[in-house]
Design an enzyme around this catalytic site. Structure first.
Site, short mmCIF file in Angstrom:
data_model
loop_
_atom_site.label_atom_id
_atom_site.label_comp_id
_atom_site.label_asym_id
_atom_site.label_seq_id
_atom_site.Cartn_x
_atom_site.Cartn_y
_atom_site.Cartn_z
N THR A 100 0.86 -1.19 0.00
CA THR A 100 0.00 0.00 0.00
C THR A 100 0.89 1.24 0.00
OG1 THR A 100 -1.77 -1.15 1.15
CG2 THR A 100 -1.79 1.26 1.29
N ASN A 135 -5.04 -10.02 -7.77
CA ASN A 135 -5.28 -10.58 -6.43
C ASN A 135 -6.60 -11.34 -6.31
OD1 ASN A 135 -5.84 -7.72 -6.79
ND2 ASN A 135 -6.76 -7.77 -4.77
N GLN A 151 1.17 -9.90 -5.45
CA GLN A 151 0.69 -11.28 -5.46
C GLN A 151 1.65 -12.25 -6.14
OE1 GLN A 151 -1.84 -12.60 -3.90
NE2 GLN A 151 -2.83 -10.74 -3.15
N SER A 159 4.90 -6.98 -0.79
CA SER A 159 4.64 -7.08 0.65
C SER A 159 5.09 -8.44 1.15
CB SER A 159 3.13 -6.98 0.91
OG SER A 159 2.71 -5.68 1.14
N HIS A 206 4.20 -10.25 3.74
CA HIS A 206 3.25 -11.23 4.31
C HIS A 206 2.55 -12.08 3.26
CE1 HIS A 206 -0.72 -9.08 3.66
NE2 HIS A 206 0.11 -8.08 3.45
N THR A 230 12.82 5.22 11.18
CA THR A 230 13.70 4.17 11.72
C THR A 230 13.30 2.83 11.12
OG1 THR A 230 13.95 5.40 13.77
CG2 THR A 230 14.47 3.05 13.86
N CYS A 268 -9.38 -6.80 1.47
CA CYS A 268 -9.59 -5.39 1.82
C CYS A 268 -10.90 -4.83 1.33
CB CYS A 268 -8.42 -4.55 1.33
SG CYS A 268 -7.72 -5.17 -0.13
N1 PLP Z 1 -1.63 -4.88 -4.05
C1 PLP Z 1 -2.17 -6.09 -4.15
C2 PLP Z 1 -2.31 -6.72 -5.49
C3 PLP Z 1 -2.59 -6.77 -3.01
O1 PLP Z 1 -3.14 -7.98 -3.14
C4 PLP Z 1 -2.44 -6.14 -1.75
C5 PLP Z 1 -2.92 -6.81 -0.53
O2 PLP Z 1 -3.79 -7.63 -0.54
C6 PLP Z 1 -1.84 -4.87 -1.70
C7 PLP Z 1 -1.45 -4.28 -2.87
C8 PLP Z 1 -1.64 -4.16 -0.41
O3 PLP Z 1 -0.71 -4.84 0.39
P1 PLP Z 1 -0.54 -4.44 1.91
O4 PLP Z 1 -1.91 -4.55 2.52
O5 PLP Z 1 0.42 -5.45 2.46
O6 PLP Z 1 -0.03 -3.06 1.98
#
Ligand code: PLP
Length: 372
Positions: free
Chosen positions: A71, A150, A178, A199, A201, A242, A330
């Site tokens: 994000t 996604n 993704q 990202s 995670h 930081t 989301c």
């Molecule tokens: N972009 C895509 C394609 C995603 O699937 C996601 C999260 O699901 C994001 C951006 C945002 O990632 P984050 O929530 O780790 O900032």
């Protein structure tokens, strides 16, 4: 409970957790401090993690800027380019199927006088190269196109898109959230990709940490953009604050494991996917329909319609046994803009479920679908 919502997030790998723990406890130094060992150890750990991520995506270490996740990376790159190159042009091209962190950023920029073209997509959620070509104008400063979707898992033809952008001298950003750690990516083969977001995670690392890849030019200078966060000048002055050392170490370990096991993981996930698709076809027959392209997609991401069944009801009733989703985590309360963009009717959207596998899944685990 069987966790099959790996596009939303993934389980932390046990080795990632073990790598992180010392940096939450004894190795708590600030990598921007100097001379004493706690700071030096933190600095070394960050350097190693940066190298691991760079190796995973085929960049140089100094092209990696740590952020809090995709994000932030998406916001930083899109707003940063828009602001820095406003004198050169005010046109941005994106697609109708981006993540909200791209779409909402673009909408925000429209309120500031930028013009944004939202490209249509085909039945699988991919853009057409000719359509992109016809939208590039003299004042286009950025093209931003998702690498792997996604909700559908469909992969865009990033190679051709990046070549087109390079030929037209336009910066190209891809949201690769993704796909990093899920398919092979070697950015040295994609010179037209100027920026990329990821990202940790999504590939068995911790939440709240990710990165932006920013390409360096032939003089070893990073592509310029206005920072989103101003401050102490960390991350080459592009992202102050930081460094979250424990999270960065976790991301690095996850990247190292992804690099090491990628071919095996892909094979395992594809086998699990085939097995699951077989079970679903046998059980539901013509009642199911797959929205994703079978070939050009992220392994293990299945977007499937259960015709005549409401997806909310289905996902809720499965929840005690299997975790799947109606769409992206989301925006799961709103009808999917992605599924609408590929032309599904509202009934088709409301019967769609996303199942996303990981290498942690064993084929036998999926037998649970036979009993549901
Ligand atoms: N972009 C895509 C394609 C995603 O699937 C996601 C999260 O699901 C994001 C951006 C945002 O990632 P984050 O929530 O780790 O900032």
């Amino acid at each position: 409970m069987l966790y099959l919502d790996n596009s939303a997030t993934t389980q932390i790998h046990p080795e990632v957790k073990d790598a992180m723990l010392p940096y939450l406890m004894e190795e708590f130094g600030n990598p921007s401090s100097k001379y004493y060992s706690a700071a030096e150890n933190a600095k070394i750990a960050v350097k190693e993690a940066r190298h691991s991520l760079a190796s995973l995506i085929g960049s140089s270490d100094s092209e990696i800027i740590f952020t809090s996740g995709s994000t932030e990376s998406n916001n930083m790159i899109i707003k940063g380019v828009a602001d820095f190159y406003a004198d050169k042009g005010n046109h941005i091209i994106t697609t109708k199927v981006e993540h909200p962190s791209v779409l909402e950023t673009c909408k925000y920029l429209e309120t500031k006088g930028f013009e944004v073209s939202y490209l249509d997509v085909d039945e699988y959620g991919r853009i057409e190269l000719d359509d992109l070509k016809s939208h590039i104008k003299e004042n286009t400063i950025l093209v931003t196109v998702i690498w792997g979707n996604n909700e559908l898992g469909s992969l865009n033809d990033i190679k051709s898109i990046s070549e087109l952008c390079l030929e037209n001298n336009v910066f190209f950003h891809s949201d690769a959230t993704q796909v990093v750690g899920k398919i092979e990516i070697n950015l040295s083969n994609y010179p037209g990709v100027t920026f990329l977001s990821c990202s940790s995670h999504k590939f068995h690392g911790p939440k709240g940490i990710g990165a932006a890849f920013i390409r360096k030019d032939e003089y070893d200078i990073l592509t310029r953009l206005t920072p989103l966060l101003h401050g102490g000048g960390q991350e080459q002055g592009i992202r102050s604050g930081t460094l979250a050392v424990h999270n960065i170490v976790g991301l690095g370990k996850a990247a190292e494991l992804a690099t090491k096991h990628l071919p095996d993981n892909i094979k395992k996930i594809k086998e699990s996917e085939q097995y699951l698709v077989g079970i679903l076809k046998e059980k539901f027959g013509s009642q199911i329909y797959f929205n994703s392209d079978e070939l050009k997609k992220i392994p293990g991401v299945i977007s499937v319609q259960f015709r005549g069944i409401n997806n909310e009801v289905l996902v809720k009733s499965l929840a005690p046994y299997v975790a799947v989703s109606t769409g992206s985590a989301c925006s799961s309360s709103k009808p999917s803009h992605v599924l609408a963009a590929i032309g599904l009717t509202i009934d088709e959207v409301r019967s769609t479920v996303r199942i996303s596998l990981s290498s942690f899944i064993k084929k036998e685990d999926l037998d649970i679908f036979k009993q549901l």
